[in-house]
Design an enzyme around this catalytic site. Structure first.
Site, PDB file in Angstrom:
ATOM      1  N   LYS A  55       0.815  -1.217   0.000  1.00  0.00           N
ATOM      2  CA  LYS A  55       0.000   0.000   0.000  1.00  0.00           C
ATOM      3  C   LYS A  55       0.855   1.276   0.000  1.00  0.00           C
ATOM      4  O   LYS A  55       2.062   1.233   0.267  1.00  0.00           O
ATOM      5  CB  LYS A  55      -0.932  -0.032   1.215  1.00  0.00           C
ATOM      6  CG  LYS A  55      -1.997  -1.129   1.154  1.00  0.00           C
ATOM      7  CD  LYS A  55      -2.976  -1.008   2.325  1.00  0.00           C
ATOM      8  CE  LYS A  55      -4.057  -2.073   2.261  1.00  0.00           C
ATOM      9  NZ  LYS A  55      -5.023  -1.934   3.390  1.00  0.00           N
TER      10      LYS A  55
ATOM     11  N   TYR B 261     -12.400  -1.722  -3.673  1.00  0.00           N
ATOM     12  CA  TYR B 261     -12.881  -1.833  -2.286  1.00  0.00           C
ATOM     13  C   TYR B 261     -14.407  -1.679  -2.194  1.00  0.00           C
ATOM     14  O   TYR B 261     -14.922  -1.357  -1.129  1.00  0.00           O
ATOM     15  CB  TYR B 261     -12.187  -0.800  -1.402  1.00  0.00           C
ATOM     16  CG  TYR B 261     -10.855  -1.273  -0.832  1.00  0.00           C
ATOM     17  CD1 TYR B 261     -10.783  -2.421  -0.027  1.00  0.00           C
ATOM     18  CD2 TYR B 261      -9.679  -0.574  -1.066  1.00  0.00           C
ATOM     19  CE1 TYR B 261      -9.573  -2.851   0.514  1.00  0.00           C
ATOM     20  CE2 TYR B 261      -8.461  -1.005  -0.522  1.00  0.00           C
ATOM     21  CZ  TYR B 261      -8.422  -2.142   0.269  1.00  0.00           C
ATOM     22  OH  TYR B 261      -7.232  -2.573   0.813  1.00  0.00           O
TER      23      TYR B 261
ATOM     24  N   PHE C 151     -15.349   4.407   6.807  1.00  0.00           N
ATOM     25  CA  PHE C 151     -13.972   4.741   6.405  1.00  0.00           C
ATOM     26  C   PHE C 151     -13.752   4.620   4.894  1.00  0.00           C
ATOM     27  O   PHE C 151     -12.633   4.795   4.415  1.00  0.00           O
ATOM     28  CB  PHE C 151     -12.961   3.851   7.149  1.00  0.00           C
ATOM     29  CG  PHE C 151     -13.199   2.363   7.006  1.00  0.00           C
ATOM     30  CD1 PHE C 151     -12.795   1.678   5.870  1.00  0.00           C
ATOM     31  CD2 PHE C 151     -13.833   1.655   8.020  1.00  0.00           C
ATOM     32  CE1 PHE C 151     -13.012   0.314   5.727  1.00  0.00           C
ATOM     33  CE2 PHE C 151     -14.056   0.279   7.888  1.00  0.00           C
ATOM     34  CZ  PHE C 151     -13.651  -0.379   6.745  1.00  0.00           C
TER      35      PHE C 151
ATOM     36  N   ARG D  59      -2.243 -14.108   4.785  1.00  0.00           N
ATOM     37  CA  ARG D  59      -2.956 -13.395   5.861  1.00  0.00           C
ATOM     38  C   ARG D  59      -2.171 -13.507   7.170  1.00  0.00           C
ATOM     39  O   ARG D  59      -2.139 -12.578   7.966  1.00  0.00           O
ATOM     40  CB  ARG D  59      -4.368 -13.966   6.048  1.00  0.00           C
ATOM     41  CG  ARG D  59      -5.319 -13.796   4.869  1.00  0.00           C
ATOM     42  CD  ARG D  59      -5.760 -12.397   4.587  1.00  0.00           C
ATOM     43  NE  ARG D  59      -6.252 -11.684   5.736  1.00  0.00           N
ATOM     44  CZ  ARG D  59      -6.916 -10.514   5.660  1.00  0.00           C
ATOM     45  NH1 ARG D  59      -7.163  -9.954   4.478  1.00  0.00           N
ATOM     46  NH2 ARG D  59      -7.292  -9.892   6.745  1.00  0.00           N
TER      47      ARG D  59
ATOM     48  N   THR E  97      -5.566  -6.694  10.888  1.00  0.00           N
ATOM     49  CA  THR E  97      -5.856  -5.410  10.219  1.00  0.00           C
ATOM     50  C   THR E  97      -5.337  -4.232  11.042  1.00  0.00           C
ATOM     51  O   THR E  97      -4.717  -3.315  10.511  1.00  0.00           O
ATOM     52  CB  THR E  97      -7.385  -5.266  10.021  1.00  0.00           C
ATOM     53  OG1 THR E  97      -7.870  -6.430   9.344  1.00  0.00           O
ATOM     54  CG2 THR E  97      -7.722  -4.022   9.215  1.00  0.00           C
TER      55      THR E  97
ATOM     56  N   ARG F 114       2.365  -6.153   9.357  1.00  0.00           N
ATOM     57  CA  ARG F 114       1.648  -5.010   9.935  1.00  0.00           C
ATOM     58  C   ARG F 114       2.206  -4.628  11.297  1.00  0.00           C
ATOM     59  O   ARG F 114       2.263  -3.441  11.635  1.00  0.00           O
ATOM     60  CB  ARG F 114       0.154  -5.313   9.977  1.00  0.00           C
ATOM     61  CG  ARG F 114      -0.467  -5.155   8.569  1.00  0.00           C
ATOM     62  CD  ARG F 114      -1.851  -5.726   8.497  1.00  0.00           C
ATOM     63  NE  ARG F 114      -2.577  -5.279   7.311  1.00  0.00           N
ATOM     64  CZ  ARG F 114      -3.743  -5.798   6.934  1.00  0.00           C
ATOM     65  NH1 ARG F 114      -4.289  -6.787   7.634  1.00  0.00           N
ATOM     66  NH2 ARG F 114      -4.340  -5.342   5.854  1.00  0.00           N
TER      67      ARG F 114
ATOM     68  N   HIS G 281      -2.394  -5.327   1.583  1.00  0.00           N
ATOM     69  CA  HIS G 281      -3.692  -5.978   1.374  1.00  0.00           C
ATOM     70  C   HIS G 281      -3.428  -7.424   0.987  1.00  0.00           C
ATOM     71  O   HIS G 281      -2.461  -7.710   0.267  1.00  0.00           O
ATOM     72  CB  HIS G 281      -4.467  -5.312   0.227  1.00  0.00           C
ATOM     73  CG  HIS G 281      -5.607  -6.156  -0.258  1.00  0.00           C
ATOM     74  ND1 HIS G 281      -6.847  -6.148   0.352  1.00  0.00           N
ATOM     75  CD2 HIS G 281      -5.677  -7.097  -1.242  1.00  0.00           C
ATOM     76  CE1 HIS G 281      -7.625  -7.041  -0.250  1.00  0.00           C
ATOM     77  NE2 HIS G 281      -6.943  -7.631  -1.223  1.00  0.00           N
TER      78      HIS G 281
HETATM   79  P1  DAT Z   1      -8.012  -6.413   5.768  1.00  0.00           P
HETATM   80  O1  DAT Z   1      -7.199  -5.426   4.960  1.00  0.00           O
HETATM   81  O2  DAT Z   1      -7.240  -6.929   6.959  1.00  0.00           O
HETATM   82  O3  DAT Z   1      -8.606  -7.523   4.940  1.00  0.00           O
HETATM   83  P2  DAT Z   1     -10.689  -5.246   5.885  1.00  0.00           P
HETATM   84  O4  DAT Z   1     -10.990  -6.006   4.641  1.00  0.00           O
HETATM   85  O5  DAT Z   1     -11.643  -5.393   7.044  1.00  0.00           O
HETATM   86  O6  DAT Z   1      -9.211  -5.582   6.432  1.00  0.00           O
HETATM   87  O7  DAT Z   1     -10.613  -3.684   5.561  1.00  0.00           O
HETATM   88  C1  DAT Z   1     -10.000  -3.248   4.377  1.00  0.00           C
HETATM   89  C2  DAT Z   1      -9.137  -2.045   4.693  1.00  0.00           C
HETATM   90  O8  DAT Z   1      -9.972  -0.966   5.151  1.00  0.00           O
HETATM   91  C3  DAT Z   1      -8.135  -2.253   5.845  1.00  0.00           C
HETATM   92  O9  DAT Z   1      -6.945  -2.893   5.423  1.00  0.00           O
HETATM   93  C4  DAT Z   1      -7.900  -0.841   6.276  1.00  0.00           C
HETATM   94  C5  DAT Z   1      -9.265  -0.195   6.130  1.00  0.00           C
HETATM   95  N1  DAT Z   1      -9.996  -0.255   7.400  1.00  0.00           N
HETATM   96  C6  DAT Z   1     -10.619  -1.335   7.946  1.00  0.00           C
HETATM   97  N2  DAT Z   1     -11.188  -1.052   9.117  1.00  0.00           N
HETATM   98  C7  DAT Z   1     -10.935   0.280   9.332  1.00  0.00           C
HETATM   99  C8  DAT Z   1     -11.262   1.208  10.376  1.00  0.00           C
HETATM  100  N3  DAT Z   1     -11.959   0.822  11.438  1.00  0.00           N
HETATM  101  N4  DAT Z   1     -10.805   2.473  10.244  1.00  0.00           N
HETATM  102  C9  DAT Z   1     -10.115   2.881   9.159  1.00  0.00           C
HETATM  103  N5  DAT Z   1      -9.777   2.064   8.134  1.00  0.00           N
HETATM  104  C10 DAT Z   1     -10.174   0.776   8.219  1.00  0.00           C
HETATM  105 MG    MG Z   2     -10.069  -7.493   3.517  1.00  0.00          MG
END
Ligand code: DAT
Ligand code: MG
Length: 140
Positions: free
Chosen positions: A11, A51, A59, A87, A93, A104, A117
């Site tokens: 990213k 996304y 967000f 993962r 996350t 991370r 990602h």
């Molecule tokens: P991951 O990237 O671990 O699969 P996700 O699919 O739930 O997580 O979310 C996608 C992305 O969105 C994540 O990498 C960062 C952002 N994100 C998720 N939850 C968030 C939050 N609570 N506040 C801000 N950004 C968030």
């Molecule tokens: Mg995800």
């Protein structure tokens, strides 16, 4: 478990800090092989399509803004149980909850700017790979 392919993004927060090589080293140390890789700069609209599953989340706008703020490196990783393995190497996350040694934990700045990602299932892996790569670009 069979050999799988998964989709990865390094990213903007990570490319900006010149961490691409260190992150790829983590994949390779875990037994994941980079079979396709390119550096691109998404538009906000392209990030929004990628996304789209999160479009109702509070967000979403911030996420699309961030993902289009700097170049990213998109990759396809191949290996035994690659989706789960990636993962695991990525970590949780929220970097505050990520295990020691994960990408991370070591590199992420916040829950939003979290360096990588990775696909979460075979169906999403296939869709995400197809969004960024043509079949001929995957060299296993
Ligand atoms: P991951 O990237 O671990 O699969 P996700 O699919 O739930 O997580 O979310 C996608 C992305 O969105 C994540 O990498 C960062 C952002 N994100 C998720 N939850 C968030 C939050 N609570 N506040 C801000 N950004 C968030
Ligand atoms: Mg995800």
């Amino acid at each position: 478990m069979a050999i799988q392919r998964t989709f990865s993004i390094i990213k903007p927060d990570a490319t900006k800090r010149n961490l691409t090589g260190k992150i790829v080293a983590k994949f390779e140390e875990a037994g994941l092989r980079v079979i396709a890789s390119k550096r691109i700069h998404l538009t906000k609209a392209q990030a929004g399509v990628f996304y789209a599953v999160h479009k109702e989340r509070p967000f979403y706008d911030e996420l699309c803004e961030f993902m289009s703020s700097e170049p990213i490196v998109v990759q396809v990783l191949e290996g035994e149980d690659a989706i789960a393995k990636n993962r695991e190497v990525m970590g949780a996350t929220n970097p505050a909850e990520a295990a020691d040694g994960t990408i991370r934990k070591e590199f992420a700045l916040s829950i939003g700017e979290n360096s990588v990602h990775g696909s979460d299932a075979p169906e999403t892996a296939a869709e995400e790979i197809a969004y960024f790569f043509a079949g001929l670009e995957l060299v296993g």
